[in-house]
Design an enzyme around this catalytic site. Structure first.
Site, PDB file in Angstrom:
ATOM      1  N   TYR A   1       8.005   1.839  -7.472  1.00 44.36           N
ATOM      2  CA  TYR A   1       7.313   0.822  -7.520  1.00 44.36           C
ATOM      3  C   TYR A   1       6.949   0.452  -9.060  1.00 44.36           C
ATOM      4  O   TYR A   1       6.985  -0.834  -9.536  1.00 44.36           O
ATOM      5  CB  TYR A   1       6.121   0.676  -6.869  1.00 44.36           C
TER       6      TYR A   1
ATOM      7  N   GLU B   1       0.808  -1.327  -0.076  1.00 47.63           N
ATOM      8  CA  GLU B   1      -0.129   0.090  -0.148  1.00 47.63           C
ATOM      9  C   GLU B   1       0.853   1.203   0.126  1.00 47.63           C
ATOM     10  O   GLU B   1       1.940   1.401   0.654  1.00 47.63           O
ATOM     11  CB  GLU B   1      -0.938  -0.026   1.160  1.00 47.63           C
TER      12      GLU B   1
HETATM   13  C1  LIG Z   1      10.587   6.108  -2.425  1.00 53.12           C
HETATM   14  C2  LIG Z   1      11.886   5.577  -1.753  1.00 53.12           C
HETATM   15  C3  LIG Z   1      11.898   4.475  -1.000  1.00 53.12           C
HETATM   16  C4  LIG Z   1      13.015   5.532  -3.019  1.00 53.12           C
HETATM   17  O1  LIG Z   1      14.179   5.077  -2.682  1.00 53.12           O
HETATM   18  P1  LIG Z   1      15.336   5.339  -3.493  1.00 53.12           P
HETATM   19  O2  LIG Z   1      16.604   4.771  -2.898  1.00 53.12           O
HETATM   20  O3  LIG Z   1      15.511   6.941  -3.526  1.00 53.12           O
HETATM   21  O4  LIG Z   1      15.003   4.829  -5.041  1.00 53.12           O
HETATM   22  P2  LIG Z   1      15.956   4.253  -5.994  1.00 53.12           P
HETATM   23  O5  LIG Z   1      17.292   5.349  -6.170  1.00 53.12           O
HETATM   24  O6  LIG Z   1      16.129   3.015  -5.937  1.00 53.12           O
HETATM   25  O7  LIG Z   1      15.196   4.931  -7.587  1.00 53.12           O
HETATM   26  C5  LIG Z   1      14.804   4.066  -8.498  1.00 53.12           C
HETATM   27  C6  LIG Z   1      13.957   4.590  -9.457  1.00 53.12           C
HETATM   28  O8  LIG Z   1      12.560   4.924  -8.880  1.00 53.12           O
HETATM   29  C7  LIG Z   1      12.289   6.329  -9.401  1.00 53.12           C
HETATM   30  N1  LIG Z   1      12.561   7.296  -8.446  1.00 53.12           N
HETATM   31  C8  LIG Z   1      12.747   7.441  -7.006  1.00 53.12           C
HETATM   32  N2  LIG Z   1      12.712   8.437  -6.549  1.00 53.12           N
HETATM   33  C9  LIG Z   1      12.101   9.168  -7.339  1.00 53.12           C
HETATM   34  C10 LIG Z   1      11.707  10.651  -7.304  1.00 53.12           C
HETATM   35  N3  LIG Z   1      11.993  11.458  -6.150  1.00 53.12           N
HETATM   36  N4  LIG Z   1      11.221  11.202  -8.381  1.00 53.12           N
HETATM   37  C11 LIG Z   1      10.819  10.593  -9.377  1.00 53.12           C
HETATM   38  N5  LIG Z   1      11.414   9.268  -9.603  1.00 53.12           N
HETATM   39  C12 LIG Z   1      11.695   8.589  -8.582  1.00 53.12           C
HETATM   40  C13 LIG Z   1      13.343   6.752 -10.428  1.00 53.12           C
HETATM   41  O9  LIG Z   1      12.874   6.166 -11.630  1.00 53.12           O
HETATM   42  C14 LIG Z   1      14.552   5.888 -10.012  1.00 53.12           C
HETATM   43  O10 LIG Z   1      15.569   5.632 -10.921  1.00 53.12           O
HETATM   44  P3  LIG Z   1      16.652   6.982 -11.576  1.00 53.12           P
HETATM   45  O11 LIG Z   1      17.253   7.494 -10.070  1.00 53.12           O
HETATM   46  O12 LIG Z   1      17.717   6.138 -11.961  1.00 53.12           O
HETATM   47  O13 LIG Z   1      15.747   7.922 -12.008  1.00 53.12           O
HETATM   48  C15 LIG Z   1      12.501   7.119  -0.990  1.00 53.12           C
HETATM   49  O14 LIG Z   1      12.047   8.187  -1.696  1.00 53.12           O
HETATM   50  C16 LIG Z   1      11.950   7.197   0.522  1.00 53.12           C
HETATM   51  O15 LIG Z   1      12.329   6.483   1.440  1.00 53.12           O
HETATM   52  N6  LIG Z   1      10.962   7.916   0.626  1.00 53.12           N
HETATM   53  C17 LIG Z   1      10.080   7.928   1.838  1.00 53.12           C
HETATM   54  C18 LIG Z   1       9.477   6.857   2.450  1.00 53.12           C
HETATM   55  C19 LIG Z   1       8.545   6.038   1.634  1.00 53.12           C
HETATM   56  O16 LIG Z   1       7.911   6.927   0.652  1.00 53.12           O
HETATM   57  N7  LIG Z   1       8.524   4.889   1.593  1.00 53.12           N
HETATM   58  C20 LIG Z   1       7.596   4.083   0.610  1.00 53.12           C
HETATM   59  C21 LIG Z   1       6.295   4.042   1.493  1.00 53.12           C
HETATM   60  S1  LIG Z   1       5.296   2.851   0.488  1.00 53.12           S
END
Ligand SMILES: CC(C)(COP(=O)(O)OP(=O)(O)OC[C@H]1O[C@@H](n2cnc3c(N)ncnc32)[C@H](O)[C@@H]1OP(=O)(O)O)[C@@H](O)C(=O)NCCC(=O)NCCS
Length: 175
Positions: free
Chosen positions: A135, A123
């Site tokens: 995702y 979710e």
């Molecule tokens: C969501 C989250 C876990 C992503 O983690 P991350 O380590 O930054 O993600 P990645 O580096 O593996 O990103 C992989 C791809 O996802 C997409 N992506 C990730 N963050 C993004 C952003 N802020 N904006 C747009 N695309 C994004 C991109 O396609 C990215 O690839 P790229 O960097 O080559 O463009 C992180 O932003 C986070 O911790 N957010 C707060 C907590 C949260 O939302 N948890 C999930 C609850 S369901």
């Protein structure tokens, strides 16, 4: 960033809680919320895993590992779907966009496939664009919506899921 993944340990909790504190989009559990991921119950049909990503360049040594991200998942062993739920995932704000979230999700998929899971679901807040982008890039697709599921602030939950097919996960998982 050079990082490695390993199972979460109770000694990681202070750092994990700090990351969760800085990630309002992720569930904010009490420390006791992580206990089931450390102490498996042999009677239960639920399997759990929790992983952390360690920045090993920033770590002074094994005693001072810098935790940069974590994920937790639960697998319901029902002998059919063996449904796996991604319960929580967060990356430290300074460590985002370095592939940690993707690596954790990939590791959860490998773990769930190793335990014969057939479906992964989660979710997410409907307005959580970074998580939705991650995702969707990893193959999860919309499966439903729960209106006003979240509070503080109130927001719909999107339900995302993907089948876990047979075969080596590192081959079937998109890069
Ligand atoms: C969501 C989250 C876990 C992503 O983690 P991350 O380590 O930054 O993600 P990645 O580096 O593996 O990103 C992989 C791809 O996802 C997409 N992506 C990730 N963050 C993004 C952003 N802020 N904006 C747009 N695309 C994004 C991109 O396609 C990215 O690839 P790229 O960097 O080559 O463009 C992180 O932003 C986070 O911790 N957010 C707060 C907590 C949260 O939302 N948890 C999930 C609850 S369901």
């Amino acid at each position: 960033m050079n990082f490695t993944l390993r199972p979460m340990q109770p000694t990681d909790l202070d750092q994990v809680l700090a990351i969760a504190e800085q990630s309002p989009e992720a569930p904010r559990w009490q420390p006791s919320g992580y206990t089931p991921y450390f102490v498996p119950d042999p009677q239960t049909h639920l399997l759990r895993t929790a992983l952390v990503a360690i920045d090993f360049q920033a770590s002074a040594g094994p005693a001072e590992e810098k935790v940069r991200a974590f994920a937790a998942a639960t697998l319901l062993l029902d002998g059919q779907q063996n449904f796996c739920q991604l319960d929580s995932m967060a990356v430290h704000p300074n460590a985002r966009r370095h592939g940690l979230g993707s690596a954790l999700l990939r590791a959860i998929l490998v773990w769930s496939a190793d335990h014969n899971a057939r479906h992964l679901a989660l979710e997410v807040r409907a307005g959580n664009a970074p998580a939705l982008a991650l995702y969707q890039r990893c193959g999860l697709r919309p499966e439903g919506r729960r209106p006003r599921y979240y509070t503080d602030p109130e927001e719909d939950a999107l339900l995302l899921g993907m089948p876990i097919t047979s075969g080596p996960p590192h081959v079937r998982f998109p890069p």
